[in-house]
Design a protein around this motif. Sequence first.
Motif, PDB file in Angstrom:
ATOM      1  N   LYS A  42       0.834  -1.210   0.000  1.00 60.31           N
ATOM      2  CA  LYS A  42       0.000   0.000   0.000  1.00 60.31           C
ATOM      3  C   LYS A  42       0.869   1.260   0.000  1.00 60.31           C
ATOM      4  O   LYS A  42       0.582   2.216  -0.721  1.00 60.31           O
ATOM      5  CB  LYS A  42      -0.933   0.007   1.217  1.00 60.31           C
ATOM      6  CG  LYS A  42      -2.083  -0.959   1.113  1.00 60.31           C
ATOM      7  CD  LYS A  42      -2.937  -0.870   2.382  1.00 60.31           C
ATOM      8  CE  LYS A  42      -4.140  -1.763   2.323  1.00 60.31           C
ATOM      9  NZ  LYS A  42      -4.964  -1.650   3.548  1.00 60.31           N
ATOM     10  N   GLN A  43       1.929   1.254   0.815  1.00 66.85           N
ATOM     11  CA  GLN A  43       2.838   2.405   0.855  1.00 66.85           C
ATOM     12  C   GLN A  43       3.517   2.603  -0.493  1.00 66.85           C
ATOM     13  O   GLN A  43       3.622   3.740  -0.978  1.00 66.85           O
ATOM     14  CB  GLN A  43       3.887   2.213   1.950  1.00 66.85           C
ATOM     15  CG  GLN A  43       3.337   2.305   3.350  1.00 66.85           C
ATOM     16  CD  GLN A  43       4.367   1.904   4.408  1.00 66.85           C
ATOM     17  OE1 GLN A  43       5.501   1.578   4.100  1.00 66.85           O
ATOM     18  NE2 GLN A  43       3.941   1.932   5.657  1.00 66.85           N
TER      19      GLN A  43
ATOM     20  N   ASN B  58       1.031   4.076  -2.963  1.00 70.81           N
ATOM     21  CA  ASN B  58       0.793   5.494  -2.712  1.00 70.81           C
ATOM     22  C   ASN B  58       1.983   6.360  -3.110  1.00 70.81           C
ATOM     23  O   ASN B  58       1.809   7.486  -3.563  1.00 70.81           O
ATOM     24  CB  ASN B  58       0.420   5.722  -1.243  1.00 70.81           C
ATOM     25  CG  ASN B  58      -0.974   5.230  -0.935  1.00 70.81           C
ATOM     26  OD1 ASN B  58      -1.846   5.212  -1.797  1.00 70.81           O
ATOM     27  ND2 ASN B  58      -1.184   4.798   0.291  1.00 70.81           N
ATOM     28  N   GLN B  59       3.194   5.843  -2.956  1.00 73.15           N
ATOM     29  CA  GLN B  59       4.386   6.598  -3.357  1.00 73.15           C
ATOM     30  C   GLN B  59       4.499   6.683  -4.872  1.00 73.15           C
ATOM     31  O   GLN B  59       4.838   7.726  -5.415  1.00 73.15           O
ATOM     32  CB  GLN B  59       5.653   5.954  -2.783  1.00 73.15           C
ATOM     33  CG  GLN B  59       5.814   6.185  -1.301  1.00 73.15           C
ATOM     34  CD  GLN B  59       7.002   5.417  -0.723  1.00 73.15           C
ATOM     35  OE1 GLN B  59       7.664   4.647  -1.399  1.00 73.15           O
ATOM     36  NE2 GLN B  59       7.260   5.641   0.561  1.00 73.15           N
TER      37      GLN B  59
ATOM     38  N   ALA C 161       0.772   8.774  -6.605  1.00 69.14           N
ATOM     39  CA  ALA C 161       0.290   9.693  -5.572  1.00 69.14           C
ATOM     40  C   ALA C 161      -1.194  10.025  -5.731  1.00 69.14           C
ATOM     41  O   ALA C 161      -1.890  10.286  -4.761  1.00 69.14           O
ATOM     42  CB  ALA C 161       1.115  10.966  -5.579  1.00 69.14           C
ATOM     43  N   SER C 162      -1.689   9.996  -6.954  1.00 65.58           N
ATOM     44  CA  SER C 162      -3.086  10.338  -7.187  1.00 65.58           C
ATOM     45  C   SER C 162      -4.030   9.155  -6.963  1.00 65.58           C
ATOM     46  O   SER C 162      -5.243   9.301  -7.066  1.00 65.58           O
ATOM     47  CB  SER C 162      -3.265  10.865  -8.620  1.00 65.58           C
ATOM     48  OG  SER C 162      -2.933   9.851  -9.546  1.00 65.58           O
ATOM     49  N   ALA C 163      -3.456   7.983  -6.663  1.00 64.63           N
ATOM     50  CA  ALA C 163      -4.299   6.802  -6.454  1.00 64.63           C
ATOM     51  C   ALA C 163      -5.181   7.004  -5.225  1.00 64.63           C
ATOM     52  O   ALA C 163      -4.771   7.602  -4.236  1.00 64.63           O
ATOM     53  CB  ALA C 163      -3.431   5.564  -6.276  1.00 64.63           C
TER      54      ALA C 163
ATOM     55  N   SER D 114      -7.811   5.246  -2.240  1.00 64.05           N
ATOM     56  CA  SER D 114      -7.553   4.293  -1.168  1.00 64.05           C
ATOM     57  C   SER D 114      -7.600   2.866  -1.723  1.00 64.05           C
ATOM     58  O   SER D 114      -8.624   2.437  -2.245  1.00 64.05           O
ATOM     59  CB  SER D 114      -8.603   4.466  -0.077  1.00 64.05           C
ATOM     60  OG  SER D 114      -8.367   3.547   0.953  1.00 64.05           O
TER      61      SER D 114
ATOM     62  N   VAL E  79      -7.529  -0.104  -7.008  1.00 61.52           N
ATOM     63  CA  VAL E  79      -7.875   1.305  -6.798  1.00 61.52           C
ATOM     64  C   VAL E  79      -8.716   1.744  -7.991  1.00 61.52           C
ATOM     65  O   VAL E  79      -8.269   1.648  -9.137  1.00 61.52           O
ATOM     66  CB  VAL E  79      -6.624   2.207  -6.696  1.00 61.52           C
ATOM     67  CG1 VAL E  79      -7.028   3.662  -6.532  1.00 61.52           C
ATOM     68  CG2 VAL E  79      -5.745   1.769  -5.546  1.00 61.52           C
TER      69      VAL E  79
END
Length: 122
Positions: A35-36, A39-40, A43-45, A47, A86
Amino acid sequence: MKIVKISLLILSFNALAFEEVNMDNFIKQQIEHAKQMLNQEFASAGSPTIKLAEKVIWPNKALGCPRDDVNYNQVLTDGIRIVLSVDGKDYIYHGDSKGKLFLCDPSKVSTIYRTGWQSAEY
């Protein structure tokens, strides 16, 4: 003689239960890591939801995601596969049992030997 057999059976059962608990914790940690990473990288993804998390055996050290320009040791390798979703798009993460984890291009996914353990309830 019966006491020895019963003791061995109990020890075997305890070892299996301990291994399952450790694998469960490892999978949870790797899900958080995936998940990290997601997200890195994106960035626009939104949850991410966990679509699949499973213990697998890869047919070689490519971990189910071979690159064209690399030769891999042909040895069965314990690992994991995590699929996060996502907004309807799946992100497939492959890894080994030592903590290596990476995003795998769906067009590169190769053979997986399933172990029968899987869960999507993390």
